[in-house]
Design a protein around this motif. Structure first.
Motif, PDB file in Angstrom:
ATOM      1  N   GLY A   3       0.773  -1.238   0.000  1.00 60.78           N
ATOM      2  CA  GLY A   3       0.000   0.000   0.000  1.00 60.78           C
ATOM      3  C   GLY A   3       0.798   1.278   0.000  1.00 60.78           C
ATOM      4  O   GLY A   3       0.205   2.372   0.034  1.00 60.78           O
ATOM      5  N   PHE A   4       2.114   1.210  -0.032  1.00 60.23           N
ATOM      6  CA  PHE A   4       2.924   2.424  -0.097  1.00 60.23           C
ATOM      7  C   PHE A   4       2.923   2.954  -1.531  1.00 60.23           C
ATOM      8  O   PHE A   4       2.554   2.233  -2.469  1.00 60.23           O
ATOM      9  CB  PHE A   4       4.347   2.139   0.389  1.00 60.23           C
ATOM     10  N   PRO A   5       3.303   4.214  -1.759  1.00 59.36           N
ATOM     11  CA  PRO A   5       3.285   4.765  -3.119  1.00 59.36           C
ATOM     12  C   PRO A   5       3.978   3.856  -4.132  1.00 59.36           C
ATOM     13  O   PRO A   5       5.016   3.255  -3.838  1.00 59.36           O
ATOM     14  CB  PRO A   5       4.017   6.101  -2.957  1.00 59.36           C
ATOM     15  N   ALA A   6       3.404   3.774  -5.316  1.00 59.69           N
ATOM     16  CA  ALA A   6       3.863   2.819  -6.323  1.00 59.69           C
ATOM     17  C   ALA A   6       5.290   3.084  -6.777  1.00 59.69           C
ATOM     18  O   ALA A   6       5.998   2.142  -7.187  1.00 59.69           O
ATOM     19  CB  ALA A   6       2.915   2.858  -7.523  1.00 59.69           C
ATOM     20  N   ASP A   7       5.742   4.341  -6.707  1.00 59.83           N
ATOM     21  CA  ASP A   7       7.094   4.643  -7.184  1.00 59.83           C
ATOM     22  C   ASP A   7       8.154   4.513  -6.081  1.00 59.83           C
ATOM     23  O   ASP A   7       9.323   4.809  -6.310  1.00 59.83           O
ATOM     24  CB  ASP A   7       7.143   6.044  -7.788  1.00 59.83           C
ATOM     25  N   TRP A   8       7.750   4.087  -4.894  1.00 59.66           N
ATOM     26  CA  TRP A   8       8.716   3.903  -3.820  1.00 59.66           C
ATOM     27  C   TRP A   8       9.431   2.564  -3.960  1.00 59.66           C
ATOM     28  O   TRP A   8       8.829   1.554  -4.352  1.00 59.66           O
ATOM     29  CB  TRP A   8       8.022   3.960  -2.457  1.00 59.66           C
ATOM     30  N   LYS A   9      10.724   2.581  -3.593  1.00 51.68           N
ATOM     31  CA  LYS A   9      11.529   1.368  -3.525  1.00 51.68           C
ATOM     32  C   LYS A   9      11.773   1.028  -2.060  1.00 51.68           C
ATOM     33  O   LYS A   9      11.500   1.829  -1.169  1.00 51.68           O
ATOM     34  CB  LYS A   9      12.859   1.579  -4.248  1.00 51.68           C
ATOM     35  N   VAL A  10      12.294  -0.162  -1.813  1.00 52.46           N
ATOM     36  CA  VAL A  10      12.644  -0.599  -0.457  1.00 52.46           C
ATOM     37  C   VAL A  10      14.118  -0.971  -0.434  1.00 52.46           C
ATOM     38  O   VAL A  10      14.594  -1.690  -1.319  1.00 52.46           O
ATOM     39  CB  VAL A  10      11.794  -1.806  -0.008  1.00 52.46           C
ATOM     40  N   ALA A  11      14.839  -0.479   0.564  1.00 58.71           N
ATOM     41  CA  ALA A  11      16.241  -0.847   0.760  1.00 58.71           C
ATOM     42  C   ALA A  11      16.392  -1.500   2.129  1.00 58.71           C
ATOM     43  O   ALA A  11      15.840  -1.020   3.121  1.00 58.71           O
ATOM     44  CB  ALA A  11      17.147   0.379   0.667  1.00 58.71           C
ATOM     45  N   SER A  12      17.149  -2.583   2.173  1.00 59.04           N
ATOM     46  CA  SER A  12      17.379  -3.308   3.422  1.00 59.04           C
ATOM     47  C   SER A  12      18.616  -4.173   3.267  1.00 59.04           C
ATOM     48  O   SER A  12      18.963  -4.591   2.153  1.00 59.04           O
ATOM     49  CB  SER A  12      16.174  -4.194   3.761  1.00 59.04           C
ATOM     50  N   ALA A  13      19.282  -4.451   4.386  1.00 60.32           N
ATOM     51  CA  ALA A  13      20.394  -5.392   4.373  1.00 60.32           C
ATOM     52  C   ALA A  13      19.912  -6.832   4.408  1.00 60.32           C
ATOM     53  O   ALA A  13      20.696  -7.763   4.195  1.00 60.32           O
ATOM     54  CB  ALA A  13      21.320  -5.127   5.561  1.00 60.32           C
ATOM     55  N   LEU A  14      18.614  -7.042   4.664  1.00 57.34           N
ATOM     56  CA  LEU A  14      18.066  -8.395   4.706  1.00 57.34           C
ATOM     57  C   LEU A  14      17.937  -8.970   3.302  1.00 57.34           C
ATOM     58  O   LEU A  14      17.686  -8.230   2.341  1.00 57.34           O
ATOM     59  CB  LEU A  14      16.687  -8.385   5.368  1.00 57.34           C
ATOM     60  N   PRO A  15      18.062 -10.277   3.162  1.00 60.92           N
ATOM     61  CA  PRO A  15      17.844 -10.894   1.846  1.00 60.92           C
ATOM     62  C   PRO A  15      16.378 -10.821   1.451  1.00 60.92           C
ATOM     63  O   PRO A  15      15.487 -10.927   2.302  1.00 60.92           O
ATOM     64  CB  PRO A  15      18.296 -12.348   2.066  1.00 60.92           C
ATOM     65  N   GLN A  16      16.146 -10.607   0.167  1.00 65.01           N
ATOM     66  CA  GLN A  16      14.783 -10.522  -0.339  1.00 65.01           C
ATOM     67  C   GLN A  16      14.344 -11.888  -0.848  1.00 65.01           C
ATOM     68  O   GLN A  16      15.080 -12.551  -1.579  1.00 65.01           O
ATOM     69  CB  GLN A  16      14.688  -9.497  -1.461  1.00 65.01           C
ATOM     70  N   GLU A  17      13.155 -12.318  -0.427  1.00 60.51           N
ATOM     71  CA  GLU A  17      12.625 -13.615  -0.840  1.00 60.51           C
ATOM     72  C   GLU A  17      11.153 -13.476  -1.191  1.00 60.51           C
ATOM     73  O   GLU A  17      10.348 -13.080  -0.342  1.00 60.51           O
ATOM     74  CB  GLU A  17      12.799 -14.655   0.270  1.00 60.51           C
ATOM     75  N   GLN A  18      10.842 -13.754  -2.434  1.00 60.50           N
ATOM     76  CA  GLN A  18       9.452 -13.773  -2.919  1.00 60.50           C
ATOM     77  C   GLN A  18       8.707 -12.483  -2.559  1.00 60.50           C
ATOM     78  O   GLN A  18       7.583 -12.510  -2.050  1.00 60.50           O
ATOM     79  CB  GLN A  18       8.717 -14.997  -2.367  1.00 60.50           C
ATOM     80  N   GLY A  19       9.370 -11.357  -2.796  1.00 59.86           N
ATOM     81  CA  GLY A  19       8.726 -10.068  -2.564  1.00 59.86           C
ATOM     82  C   GLY A  19       8.779  -9.569  -1.143  1.00 59.86           C
ATOM     83  O   GLY A  19       8.316  -8.463  -0.857  1.00 59.86           O
ATOM     84  N   GLY A  20       9.314 -10.365  -0.231  1.00 62.76           N
ATOM     85  CA  GLY A  20       9.442  -9.947   1.161  1.00 62.76           C
ATOM     86  C   GLY A  20      10.892  -9.984   1.607  1.00 62.76           C
ATOM     87  O   GLY A  20      11.811 -10.226   0.807  1.00 62.76           O
ATOM     88  N   TYR A  21      11.116  -9.757   2.878  1.00 65.92           N
ATOM     89  CA  TYR A  21      12.464  -9.722   3.453  1.00 65.92           C
ATOM     90  C   TYR A  21      12.490 -10.666   4.647  1.00 65.92           C
ATOM     91  O   TYR A  21      11.624 -10.601   5.522  1.00 65.92           O
ATOM     92  CB  TYR A  21      12.828  -8.298   3.874  1.00 65.92           C
ATOM     93  N   LEU A  22      13.485 -11.559   4.663  1.00 67.19           N
ATOM     94  CA  LEU A  22      13.523 -12.607   5.682  1.00 67.19           C
ATOM     95  C   LEU A  22      14.657 -12.357   6.673  1.00 67.19           C
ATOM     96  O   LEU A  22      15.824 -12.266   6.293  1.00 67.19           O
ATOM     97  CB  LEU A  22      13.714 -13.976   5.031  1.00 67.19           C
ATOM     98  N   ALA A  23      14.277 -12.247   7.956  1.00 69.10           N
ATOM     99  CA  ALA A  23      15.250 -12.187   9.050  1.00 69.10           C
ATOM    100  C   ALA A  23      15.268 -13.548   9.730  1.00 69.10           C
ATOM    101  O   ALA A  23      14.222 -14.074  10.098  1.00 69.10           O
ATOM    102  CB  ALA A  23      14.863 -11.104  10.047  1.00 69.10           C
ATOM    103  N   LYS A  24      16.447 -14.104   9.902  1.00 75.61           N
ATOM    104  CA  LYS A  24      16.541 -15.464  10.447  1.00 75.61           C
ATOM    105  C   LYS A  24      16.091 -15.540  11.896  1.00 75.61           C
ATOM    106  O   LYS A  24      15.741 -16.608  12.399  1.00 75.61           O
ATOM    107  CB  LYS A  24      17.951 -16.008  10.303  1.00 75.61           C
ATOM    108  N   ASP A  25      16.099 -14.398  12.600  1.00 75.95           N
ATOM    109  CA  ASP A  25      15.635 -14.332  13.988  1.00 75.95           C
ATOM    110  C   ASP A  25      15.369 -12.869  14.326  1.00 75.95           C
ATOM    111  O   ASP A  25      15.604 -11.973  13.507  1.00 75.95           O
ATOM    112  CB  ASP A  25      16.651 -14.958  14.949  1.00 75.95           C
ATOM    113  N   PHE A  26      14.877 -12.628  15.534  1.00 75.38           N
ATOM    114  CA  PHE A  26      14.502 -11.262  15.895  1.00 75.38           C
ATOM    115  C   PHE A  26      15.723 -10.363  16.033  1.00 75.38           C
ATOM    116  O   PHE A  26      15.667  -9.177  15.691  1.00 75.38           O
ATOM    117  CB  PHE A  26      13.688 -11.259  17.192  1.00 75.38           C
TER     118      PHE A  26
END
Length: 599
Positions: free
Chosen positions: A136-159
């Motif tokens: 639901g965020f603006p369509a032209d926004w990107k996401v940056a993270s140090a987490l690996p991206q998997e299937q459109g999401g970001y996976l953290a191995k633990d909290f």
């Protein structure tokens, strides 16, 4: 061990203009068999203050089909979840309008998501993975993270990994480079008056200089988040990334770049010192309360010094600037009254309640484990160079600790042992003086090791030629009351213990209305009038305190304050030149000796 089912998190904007977003957590059945407690962290690693992030969270609801009901709240930051044989969904609202490296901030231009301020965790289940998605965020926004991206999401191995991985959303700019087999990404948010190409190249040089100390990098990918906004500066380290905030308008002068490069070096060095080499108390964490340690002088103070070492070795900051910064910090520390009251170990332990919660008397009763630690690190570098006859310095101590301990945990005894081995000296006298003790900083060590002289200058020695020839200006420069006034008016900000002002009963928050009958409306006017009689004189001062007006008489003393300038020793020897070059990667600043030329 069976693989734990993840918690699935979805973030959605509610009202960007009002800085509101919603978090939905879907909890797996295996996490809920006996019920569970969901908690919001009270703090974020790297910033040692209980921030009570739960105060920014509301509308905590449990979704049961189409129905919602509030969860029972156990205390300020914990909610009770019922036992369940099926997955449950928890939804809540978060407010984020504080642009720091420790807090959430979102508006129509971007969203900075700090996980500790955003995600509930299940008590006793910090090892459970977390998947994060944004919808639901603006369509032209990107996401940056140090987490690996998997299937459109970001996976953290633990909290712990999630908390160590901030997100930036928006129409940011990106650059990247490779060094030592590692990919480094730079994310730029916000407008500024600087040259991003210069920032990228300097970051590359800093990365290479730091990596050379440790023989490479302990990660395959690393992200620098640069956020630019007026009049702010800060940084927070993470294991595989760092968040940096810099003043948008700072880059019209070289010093603006130098300050940014030092910040980059400081936070990047933390990828080793504190994120991997650390007191075992500092990870895994207890997010519900303080996690005190006596080693913040090592983790922060020594890093504050190593930022100078790294930018000098990288060649992105000149010695002329670094020497001014070091001398300025020295001046502040040797005159701070609190240096006689609190040791570095004590300052580290009490960071949670004293460093981040300063009051008027703090300068008189405490030290900064950053700034005092930086000066002690400098002396430690000198002691190592002197003891090893130039062969080893503080960078070598870090390299040895990394090779020996890696991510297995680090104790004060380990640091002492490495100091002994590299310097050939018993560490106890140094620790007793500067780390567990409150000895005065001794610049003689800098002269012996590096051929650097800390030159003291009294206030009257810094007058202009015209002022120096004026007896009245000389007299005022020599006078001292011990008052520190606020910058926005003649209001007392501090009173140095044992000073004439303290003896006269002046205290914090009082306003200087008049001196010798003359109205004083600014701090400069008040200080000038107070100093007029010179040392040995007396002044009548009209003071206001909580609506009450009264007179006091202040007897003036000679000004004991000194500023320090770092200069090369004209008698520097070859060993000192070599030690300087080994520590800083630059030739000694002393001019080379010119030999006579026959004509």
């Amino acid at each position: 061990m069976a693989k734990l089912a993840p918690i699935r998190a979805v973030l959605r904007p509610l009202d960007l203009a009002q800085h509101l977003f919603e978090v939905t957590l879907t909890l797996p059945p295996e996490a809920l068999a006996s019920g569970a407690v969901a908690a919001m962290p009270a703090w974020t690693p790297g910033s040692y203050l209980v921030r009570d992030y739960a105060r920014l969270v509301d509308r905590v609801r449990l979704l049961e089909g189409r129905k919602e009901r509030p969860l029972d709240k156990l205390d300020k930051q914990r909610w009770q979840l019922p036992p369940s044989k099926r997955e449950l969904t928890v939804k809540y609202r978060v407010y984020g309008n504080d642009l720091t490296v420790r807090t959430n901030h979102l508006d129509a231009s971007h969203a900075q998501i700090i996980p500790a301020a955003t995600f509930l965790y299940l008590e006793g289940q910090l090892d459970r993975p977390v998947e994060v998605r944004f919808e639901g965020f603006p369509a032209d926004w990107k996401v940056a993270s140090a987490l690996p991206q998997e299937q459109g999401g970001y996976l953290a191995k633990d909290f712990d990994t999630l908390v160590d991985s901030p997100f930036e959303l928006g129409a940011f700019r990106t650059r990247s480079f490779r060094a030592g087999g590692t990919v480094f990404e730079l994310v730029f948010t916000g407008r500024h008056n600087g040259d991003e190409g210069r920032m990228v190249e300097a970051t590359r040089q800093i990365v290479e200089a730091a990596g050379a100390i440790f023989g490479g990098f302990p990660f395959r990918r690393y992200v620098f988040f640069f956020t630019f906004t007026p009049k702010l500066r800060g940084g927070l380290e993470h294991k595989d990334c760092t968040s940096l905030i810099a003043d948008s308008h700072a880059f019209d002068k070289p010093e603006g770049y130098y300050a940014l490069f030092q910040l980059v070096a400081h936070e990047f060095f933390h990828a080793w010192n504190v994120k991997r080499l650390h007191d075992p108390v500092l990870g895994p964490f207890d997010y519900s309360r303080e996690n005190p340690t006596k080693m913040l002088w090592f983790h922060e103070g020594l890093t504050s010094y190593m930022e100078h070492v790294i930018v000098l070795r990288a060649g992105v900051v000149p010695w002329s600037h670094a020497s001014k910064e070091l001398a300025k910090c020295w001046s502040e520390q040797v005159q701070r009254p609190g240096r006689l009251e609190q040791s570095l170990e004590e300052a580290s332990w009490d960071a949670w309640i004293r460093f981040y919660k300063q009051h008027e008397f703090s300068p008189n009763s405490s030290v900064s484990y950053y700034d005092k630690g930086e000066m002690v690190a400098w002396l430690m570098d000198a002691a190592l160079r002197e003891g090893s006859r130039g062969r080893a310095g503080l960078a070598d101590l870090f390299a040895q600790l990394w090779a020996r301990h890696g991510e297995d945990g680090l104790t004060d005894a380990d640091v002492r042992r490495a100091f002994r081995e590299l310097s050939g000296k018993d560490p106890a006298p140094f620790w007793d003086a500067y780390i567990s003790g409150r000895a005065e900083l001794d610049s003689a060590q800098l002269r012996r090791a590096f051929g650097l002289v800390m030159e003291a200058k009294a206030p009257w020695e810094g007058l202009s030629i015209e002022e120096a020839s004026d007896p009245a200006a000389q007299r005022r420069a020599r006078a001292w009351t011990g008052l520190v006034l606020a910058s926005n008016g003649p209001v007392i900000q501090n009173v140095i213990p044992g000073s004439p002002a303290a003896g006269a009963g002046l205290s914090f928050g009082m306003e200087i209305l008049a001196v010798e009958g003359w109205r004083t409306t600014t701090a400069a006017e008040a200080q000038r009038c107070l100093a007029e009689p010179g040392p040995g004189g007396k002044v009548a001062v009209l003071v206001a305190d909580r609506g009450r007006v009264f007179h006091v008489e202040v007897a003036l003393a000679e000004n004991p304050e000194r500023t320090y300038r770092l200069t090369p020793d004209p008698r520097v020897g070859a060993a000192q030149r070599a030690a300087f070059a080994a520590s800083y990667g630059q030739p000694h600043p002393a001019a080379p000796v010119r030999r006579g030329v026959r004509r």
